[in-house]
Design a protein around this motif. Structure first.
Motif, PDB file in Angstrom:
ATOM      1  N   CYS A 389      62.004  57.317  59.219  1.00  0.00           N
ATOM      2  CA  CYS A 389      60.973  58.018  59.994  1.00  0.00           C
ATOM      3  C   CYS A 389      59.741  58.403  59.185  1.00  0.00           C
ATOM      4  O   CYS A 389      58.665  58.592  59.766  1.00  0.00           O
ATOM      5  N   LEU A 390      59.874  58.527  57.867  1.00  0.00           N
ATOM      6  CA  LEU A 390      58.743  58.988  57.064  1.00  0.00           C
ATOM      7  C   LEU A 390      58.317  57.980  55.990  1.00  0.00           C
ATOM      8  O   LEU A 390      57.145  57.592  55.931  1.00  0.00           O
ATOM      9  N   ILE A 391      59.261  57.543  55.168  1.00  0.00           N
ATOM     10  CA  ILE A 391      58.921  56.672  54.041  1.00  0.00           C
ATOM     11  C   ILE A 391      58.378  55.325  54.510  1.00  0.00           C
ATOM     12  O   ILE A 391      57.328  54.857  54.035  1.00  0.00           O
ATOM     13  N   ILE A 392      59.084  54.678  55.446  1.00  0.00           N
ATOM     14  CA  ILE A 392      58.655  53.355  55.908  1.00  0.00           C
ATOM     15  C   ILE A 392      57.265  53.396  56.548  1.00  0.00           C
ATOM     16  O   ILE A 392      56.397  52.581  56.204  1.00  0.00           O
ATOM     17  N   PRO A 393      56.973  54.347  57.488  1.00  0.00           N
ATOM     18  CA  PRO A 393      55.614  54.400  58.054  1.00  0.00           C
ATOM     19  C   PRO A 393      54.535  54.667  57.005  1.00  0.00           C
ATOM     20  O   PRO A 393      53.446  54.077  57.071  1.00  0.00           O
ATOM     21  N   LEU A 394      54.818  55.561  56.050  1.00  0.00           N
ATOM     22  CA  LEU A 394      53.825  55.863  55.018  1.00  0.00           C
ATOM     23  C   LEU A 394      53.551  54.648  54.132  1.00  0.00           C
ATOM     24  O   LEU A 394      52.400  54.363  53.777  1.00  0.00           O
ATOM     25  N   CYS A 395      54.622  53.927  53.766  1.00  0.00           N
ATOM     26  CA  CYS A 395      54.450  52.740  52.925  1.00  0.00           C
ATOM     27  C   CYS A 395      53.673  51.651  53.669  1.00  0.00           C
ATOM     28  O   CYS A 395      52.853  50.944  53.072  1.00  0.00           O
ATOM     29  N   LYS A 396      53.935  51.512  54.959  1.00  0.00           N
ATOM     30  CA  LYS A 396      53.192  50.531  55.755  1.00  0.00           C
ATOM     31  C   LYS A 396      51.715  50.889  55.826  1.00  0.00           C
ATOM     32  O   LYS A 396      50.838  50.021  55.777  1.00  0.00           O
ATOM     33  N   THR A 401      53.552  47.496  53.021  1.00  0.00           N
ATOM     34  CA  THR A 401      54.924  47.011  52.872  1.00  0.00           C
ATOM     35  C   THR A 401      55.886  47.948  53.601  1.00  0.00           C
ATOM     36  O   THR A 401      55.662  49.163  53.644  1.00  0.00           O
ATOM     37  N   PRO A 402      56.984  47.404  54.180  1.00  0.00           N
ATOM     38  CA  PRO A 402      57.939  48.238  54.926  1.00  0.00           C
ATOM     39  C   PRO A 402      58.898  49.005  54.014  1.00  0.00           C
ATOM     40  O   PRO A 402      60.060  48.644  53.863  1.00  0.00           O
ATOM     41  N   GLY A 403      58.399  50.051  53.362  1.00  0.00           N
ATOM     42  CA  GLY A 403      59.261  50.884  52.523  1.00  0.00           C
ATOM     43  C   GLY A 403      59.389  50.359  51.110  1.00  0.00           C
ATOM     44  O   GLY A 403      58.622  49.511  50.650  1.00  0.00           O
ATOM     45  N   PHE A 404      60.402  50.876  50.399  1.00  0.00           N
ATOM     46  CA  PHE A 404      60.646  50.475  49.021  1.00  0.00           C
ATOM     47  C   PHE A 404      61.295  49.089  48.973  1.00  0.00           C
ATOM     48  O   PHE A 404      61.966  48.673  49.920  1.00  0.00           O
ATOM     49  N   THR A 405      61.120  48.398  47.850  1.00  0.00           N
ATOM     50  CA  THR A 405      61.806  47.122  47.674  1.00  0.00           C
ATOM     51  C   THR A 405      63.290  47.373  47.414  1.00  0.00           C
ATOM     52  O   THR A 405      63.708  48.505  47.151  1.00  0.00           O
ATOM     53  N   ASP A 406      64.078  46.299  47.467  1.00  0.00           N
ATOM     54  CA  ASP A 406      65.514  46.440  47.220  1.00  0.00           C
ATOM     55  C   ASP A 406      65.794  46.990  45.820  1.00  0.00           C
ATOM     56  O   ASP A 406      66.634  47.884  45.651  1.00  0.00           O
TER      57      ASP A 406
END
Length: 572
Positions: A389-396, A401-406
């Motif tokens: 809800c927070l990290i993925i939208p902010l990274c986009k 990019t959709p969040g942190f890398t693996d």
């Protein structure tokens, strides 16, 4: 016609072996039936694991270190057997039959465990003082081990096939179903956590307050019901044909390379054997060139009566060789993530033992020690929600990019687990100081709240949320298409080896620090030991492992960039 979806799923069949009809098979309904059996598996496995250490110490009268090792060996074997389950599913049985057979074995195991905890003859007599405690004999432990390892066999077969059989219900070539598959992975992990949450709360409470035989009986009934539900959907499932075991394919490359180890490689990689369709080929890389020898064409590689039939143990395609190279490149990350699961093992063994010695009553209700692992599960759920809800939208928004890398998620998981062990060491110092100043009998609790253990559960739980999803992403996306099952099994072996490493570490520490008849760090009664030093040792090991991981991650990232650059040059 363009845009028209085919009514037949190309690479799947129905229960009769006919091409699968898209309208009549697959989709969310059969996938939901498969998720049901995963809930029951987690309910059984974790419901046993998180509270087994208290039964082994309190009822079977084993020492704290021996109890911890029984639990970690049981969990380690469960995950290690995923390789066996995956091999049988890929080579002989198929995923559906594997799930049904191994779920039945797990049901038999939980029934045997319910029986072993019910019959007085299968446990030692209760003791009222430490001097009058009789440890469980060979027969009693033998029946317990039989039940536990039947459950471990069942878990291994189930875990290797449930997620794969669930994704078989969606067609990757169809955009709508491909999107549904992405949601399936999210919901699959959610249901794993939900099953664990139920195990840590409802099932642990029933074990402590009603009876263990009742709790394990509930596990048996729920798993049996899940098998019936799974069988009910037989006509609705899509089945994928077996393509052979990746383990055998890897061995063929290794054997072929060993047989031709004295032969010289050609100056041009284009002279190596290749008959893979153009769209499925993997570009040649210069790394691990010794394996390229498995693709050298030599006399006797083909059948004398047909030039098209080759001996796969002598000659492999270049693409098959490159697939093995891709699997080898996973190993450094694989090795540096094992220690995380060693720290995880402490949460269901020594941390539960810590909780059993502390004040756990809230508003007149006494919380079972095993229920403290609920904070571990809550940390996982909250971290996943926070990330989505927070990290993925902010990274986009900031990076595109959709969040942190693996690799970044794995790094976060390792860092949080290191902090978790450090916090555990600090709070154990506090607990031991209270135990020293307020001596109590083994049946009484210390005047210190159990809730001081919450930070260590939260830190390691948040670490699991990052490392589990990061590892799964890493091993699936960076492995060859034909070895996805193998790479998932490789991921699960990190859990297995982490538990086994915990057992080994406990045994070594027990032997080294408990010499000359002393209590050592891991005493039979943890109030007389130095569990804080054990946690401190784990903190140091995790810190060193984290530095090694960063080096391996940098190498892995560099190799990926170089490989992509070479592919682009070849295209040009």
């Amino acid at each position: 016609m363009e845009g028209k979806v085919s009514p037949i799923v190309a690479d799947a069949v129905d229960y009769k072996g006919s091409p699968a009809d898209r309208a009549k098979t697959g989709g969310w309904v059969p996938a939901a039936l498969i998720l049901g059996i995963e809930i029951c598996e987690r309910l059984s496995t974790m419901g046993i694991a998180v509270n087994l250490v208290t039964y082994l110490g309190g009822t079977m009268h084993l020492s704290s270190s021996a109890s911890a090792n029984v639990v970690t060996d049981f969990m380690g074997t469960s995950f290690l057997l995923c390789l066996l389950g995956g091999f049988l599913a890929d080579t002989f049985l198929g995923r559906f039959k594997t799930i049904v057979i191994f779920a039945s074995i797990q049901t038999l195991g939980t029934s045997a465990l319910a029986l072993s905890t019910k019959l007085p003859q299968l446990r030692p007599p209760p003791c009222h003082s430490s001097e009058n405690c009789k440890e469980a004999n060979g027969l009693q432990m033998g029946v317990l081990y039989l039940a536990l390892y039947l459950i471990a066999i069942g878990t291994g077969g189930l875990k290797s096939s449930v997620s794969g059989f669930g994704t078989d219900q969606f067609d990757e070539k169809n955009e709508q179903e491909k999107t549904q598959m992405a949601y399936f992975f999210n919901r699959f992990f959610f249901f794993i956590s939900l099953g664990t949450l139920m195990a840590c709360t409802v099932l642990v409470y029933i074990q402590d307050e009603v009876g263990r035989s009742w709790a394990y009986g509930i596990c048996s009934v729920s798993m049996f019901t899940a098998i019936l539900v799974l069988l009910y959907g037989t006509k609705r499932y899509r089945y994928k044909k077996s393509q052979g075991s990746p383990i055998v394919q890897i061995l063929q490359v290794i054997v072929g390379a060993i047989k031709k180890r004295r032969m010289n490689l050609p100056y041009d990689s284009g002279l190596l054997y290749e008959n893979t369709p153009e769209g499925s080929r993997i570009h040649h890389t210069d790394q691990f060139r010794c394996l390229d020898k498995a693709a050298i064409v030599a006399e006797g590689d083909f059948d004398k009566n047909s030039s098209n039939i080759r001996n796969p143990w002598n000659l492999c395609t270049l693409t098959r060789v490159e697939e093995v190279k891709m699997m080898i490149r996973l190993l450094p990350i694989w090795a540096t993530t094992i220690l995380f699961w060693t720290t995880y093992a402490q949460m269901i063994t020594f941390s539960v033992e810590q909780a059993s010695t502390m004040h756990r009553t809230v508003a007149g209700f006494k919380i079972p020690a095993g229920c403290l692992t609920v904070f571990f599960v809550l940390a996982i759920l909250l971290t996943c929600a926070f990330y989505d809800c927070l990290i993925i939208p902010l990274c986009k928004k900031w990076k595109g990019t959709p969040g942190f890398t693996d690799l970044q998620r794995i790094a976060l998981g390792l860092a949080l687990s290191t902090l978790g062990m450090a916090a555990a060491a600090v709070f154990e110092v506090k607990r031991l100081s209270v135990a020293k100043n307020h001596p109590v009998s083994t049946s009484e609790t210390l005047p210190i709240s159990v809730f001081i253990l919450i930070p260590q559960f939260f830190l390691v739980g948040s670490g699991e949320a990052f490392i589990y999803t990061g590892q799964l992403d890493f091993f699936i996306t960076r492995s060859p298409k034909g070895m996805k099952t193998m790479s998932t099994g490789l991921f699960l072996t990190t859990l297995s080896l982490g538990f086994f490493m915990s057992s080994l570490l406990v045994s070594i520490v027990k032997k080294v620090t408990g010499h000359n008849g002393g209590n050592g760090w891991l005493a039979n009664n943890i109030n007389n030991g130095r569990l804080d030093l054990f946690y401190g040792l784990l903190t140091v090991l995790c810190s060193v492992n984290f530095v090694v991981y960063l080096v391996c991650a940098a190498w892995c990232k560099k190799e990926k960039v170089q490989s992509m650059a070479k592919v682009e040059m070849e295209k040009c």
